[in-house]
Design a protein around this motif. Structure first.
Motif, PDB file in Angstrom:
ATOM      1  N   LYS A 190      -5.987  69.184  32.372  1.00 47.41           N
ATOM      2  CA  LYS A 190      -4.846  68.312  33.033  1.00 47.41           C
ATOM      3  C   LYS A 190      -5.145  68.549  34.648  1.00 47.41           C
ATOM      4  O   LYS A 190      -4.713  67.887  35.205  1.00 47.41           O
ATOM      5  CB  LYS A 190      -3.592  68.502  32.348  1.00 47.41           C
ATOM      6  N   LEU A 191      -5.579  69.958  34.968  1.00 45.62           N
ATOM      7  CA  LEU A 191      -5.658  70.373  36.471  1.00 45.62           C
ATOM      8  C   LEU A 191      -6.990  69.634  36.995  1.00 45.62           C
ATOM      9  O   LEU A 191      -6.912  69.662  38.242  1.00 45.62           O
ATOM     10  CB  LEU A 191      -5.671  71.569  36.642  1.00 45.62           C
ATOM     11  N   ILE A 192      -7.854  69.228  36.246  1.00 49.19           N
ATOM     12  CA  ILE A 192      -9.073  68.618  36.847  1.00 49.19           C
ATOM     13  C   ILE A 192      -9.020  67.201  37.143  1.00 49.19           C
ATOM     14  O   ILE A 192      -8.685  66.459  35.796  1.00 49.19           O
ATOM     15  CB  ILE A 192     -10.303  68.883  35.926  1.00 49.19           C
ATOM     16  N   GLY A 193      -9.137  66.696  38.158  1.00 51.15           N
ATOM     17  CA  GLY A 193      -8.648  65.298  38.420  1.00 51.15           C
ATOM     18  C   GLY A 193      -9.741  64.267  38.043  1.00 51.15           C
ATOM     19  O   GLY A 193     -11.026  64.724  37.478  1.00 51.15           O
ATOM     20  N   LEU A 194      -9.448  63.169  37.578  1.00 54.16           N
ATOM     21  CA  LEU A 194     -10.120  62.010  37.020  1.00 54.16           C
ATOM     22  C   LEU A 194     -11.097  61.774  38.039  1.00 54.16           C
ATOM     23  O   LEU A 194     -12.022  61.219  37.865  1.00 54.16           O
ATOM     24  CB  LEU A 194      -9.298  60.882  36.657  1.00 54.16           C
ATOM     25  N   THR A 195     -10.760  61.555  39.410  1.00 53.96           N
ATOM     26  CA  THR A 195     -11.647  61.534  40.472  1.00 53.96           C
ATOM     27  C   THR A 195     -11.292  62.628  41.455  1.00 53.96           C
ATOM     28  O   THR A 195     -10.555  63.508  41.294  1.00 53.96           O
ATOM     29  CB  THR A 195     -10.943  60.237  41.211  1.00 53.96           C
ATOM     30  N   GLY A 196     -12.345  62.878  42.036  1.00 53.05           N
ATOM     31  CA  GLY A 196     -12.471  63.947  43.251  1.00 53.05           C
ATOM     32  C   GLY A 196     -12.415  63.778  44.492  1.00 53.05           C
ATOM     33  O   GLY A 196     -12.567  64.743  45.395  1.00 53.05           O
TER      34      GLY A 196
END
Length: 508
Positions: A190-196
């Motif tokens: 959940k800490l890794i973004g859907l977009t960056g």
């Protein structure tokens, strides 16, 4: 050259703590005791040096509700469009600072803006991205080294604990101060973004394409990291992944000279990370494993990894985390890898509790964006900005309020639109960042009294207000006027920080 003279003697300071008659023994009563060498060796503190009052805990000191946390679209106030949505685009474009620019200040020979200060600032940026554009396939390895297969041997194998100790040794050798590690489990995903990436202001009225937002996708089929150059989508492999958050300290003395050109030079982390991250990827590749840098840069919130992995604790300023060793001005970065690593535990050094009774950063924030002591408590919901919102951005997944923070922790929420708009209206092309320079935990570590203060704060809050008030009194606040230029005459360690903080060996 001015010399600071405190009107508070050392004895008066110790007396204020109640330590003159009782001695420091009371404050140190909670120090850990080891009964034999086996117990010491098995203790996690045997790997890196940390003060006794920095305790490992099972959960971070800031409350986390993983059910509230979801993978996020990375929309923040680092996007001019997100900020412009509050006053509206027309008013935003009309709001420009009218004060003197850094160039004007340089011509007026103002301290902190002189020619040598400007030259240092320009040169400081030369190393950024020196090893290549890592927002491409290079983020999977900037320089290639021989793999075990190419050397004719099996890849390295060992326990997760052994791998973590090995990687820490290598990364410290390459230039990182310390690392925190964890498996990318259901929570950490959940800490890794859907977009960056943040869309620019040119997308104020339209949906940005993937080439702008640079999505991160957990692939169901890939066994290796992959980057699609046409769509700018990054695909994470369907194999066990692990995160490494690493600390690049920054110049502590320059951090006290904000705002200003010379003070801004304190942000050396982007230059100093280049070699450690490239060499670390080569090392991992040489062991037979894969890795990926935190590119696009905003895809992984590094302070989250720092708090969860034991490098720091949450701070009152909600975009800040605080290290027991380096204070509020650490540079944190991440990489992902297929090398199995252990979970380094969070810490409790009393800093999050201290922040709740301090509030110095909020008192000194010129924009009033940080929640002041007595004006609010930690909450799960992001507080509404004091800036009225004029426009709803037509972007996929964006929240209509509080979109500038990620949900899931119970904290004070800094009003980032108000912060960014104040800078735009008042700083004329400069950064502010006085919050970073005024944190109490940025104080020196050399004298015994500093360790006594931190140790006391870790076990009892009753002196916290006193410690907070003493920070500027003892001369650890911001430098002003000609004192700023004194930096050029100081005898400082390489890179402006103490690289021996965590070291137990090589005392020569």
């Amino acid at each position: 050259m001015s010399i600071f003279h405190s009107t508070v003697s050392r004895r008066e300071f110790m007396k204020g703590l109640g330590l003159v008659s009782a001695g420091v023994g009371g404050a140190m009563a909670a120090a850990p005791a080891f009964h034999d060498l086996d117990e010491l060796i098995q203790s996690s503190v045997s790997s890196r040096k940390r003060a006794w009052w920095v305790k490992e805990v099972d959960e971070p000191t800031v409350e986390i509700d993983w059910s509230l946390m979801q993978r996020h679209y990375n929309y923040s106030t680092q996007s001019a469009a997100v900020v412009a949505a509050y006053p509206g685009l027309e008013r935003y474009n009309a709001e420009t600072a009218t004060g003197p620019s850094p160039a004007d200040r340089m011509k007026n020979n103002q301290p902190g803006y002189r020619l040598r200060d400007q030259a240092l600032a320009s040169a400081n940026g030369i190393g950024n991205g020196a090893l290549g554009d890592t927002n491409s396939n290079l983020k999977f390895g900037q320089k290639t080294v021989q793999t075990p297969e190419e050397r004719g041997v099996p890849k390295w194998t060992g326990s997760a604990e052994e791998a973590t100790l090995m990687l820490r040794a290598a990364m410290v050798f390459f230039g990182s101060a310390e690392i925190g590690t964890a498996a990318i489990d259901d929570h950490h995903q959940k800490l890794i973004g859907l977009t960056g990436e943040n869309p620019s202001i040119s997308y104020y009225d339209k949906q940005p394409p993937t080439t702008v937002t640079k999505p991160i996708v957990f692939s169901q089929t890939d066994s290796s990291f992959r980057f699609d150059d046409k769509t700018r989508i990054t695909y994470l492999p369907n194999v066990p992944l692990y995160s490494v958050t690493y600390l690049i300290p920054q110049d502590s003395e320059l951090n006290r000279m904000r705002p200003g050109t010379l003070g801004g030079v304190a942000q050396t982390r982007y230059r100093l990370r280049e070699v450690p991250r490239a060499c670390t990827q080569g090392f991992i590749q040489g062991l037979g494993y894969q890795s990926m840098l935190d590119e696009p840069y905003r895809a992984i919130p590094s302070n989250a990894g720092a708090v969860l992995g034991g490098l720091s604790e949450n701070g009152r300023h909600s975009i800040m985390s605080i290290s027991p060793e380096f204070g509020a001005f650490g540079g944190y970065f991440d990489l992902l890898t297929t090398l199995p690593l252990e979970h380094t535990k969070p810490i409790d050094a009393g800093m999050w509790r201290f922040c709740q009774s301090c509030g110095l950063c909020a008192d000194l924030c010129p924009s009033g964006s940080i929640v002041k002591k007595g004006e609010g408590e930690p909450t799960w919901e992001v507080r509404t900005s004091n800036e009225p919102k004029a426009h709803i951005l037509p972007w996929e997944g964006i929240r209509t309020a509080g979109e500038f923070h990620k949900l899931g922790r119970k904290t004070y929420w800094t009003d980032m639109p108000q912060c960014q708009l104040w800078v735009r209206r008042n700083m004329n092309g400069e950064r502010c960042n006085v919050c970073w320079g005024n944190c109490v935990f940025n104080g020196a570590n050399g004298a015994m009294i500093h360790q006594v203060v931190k140790a006391t704060a870790s076990v009892t809050p009753i002196f916290n207000s006193f410690f907070s008030a003493m920070h500027p009194t003892m001369g650890y606040g911001m430098r002003t006027g000609e004192d700023i230029e004194e930096w050029w005459h100081m005898s400082l360690p390489a890179y402006g920080f103490d690289s021996t903080v965590y070291a137990k060996h090589m005392g020569y």
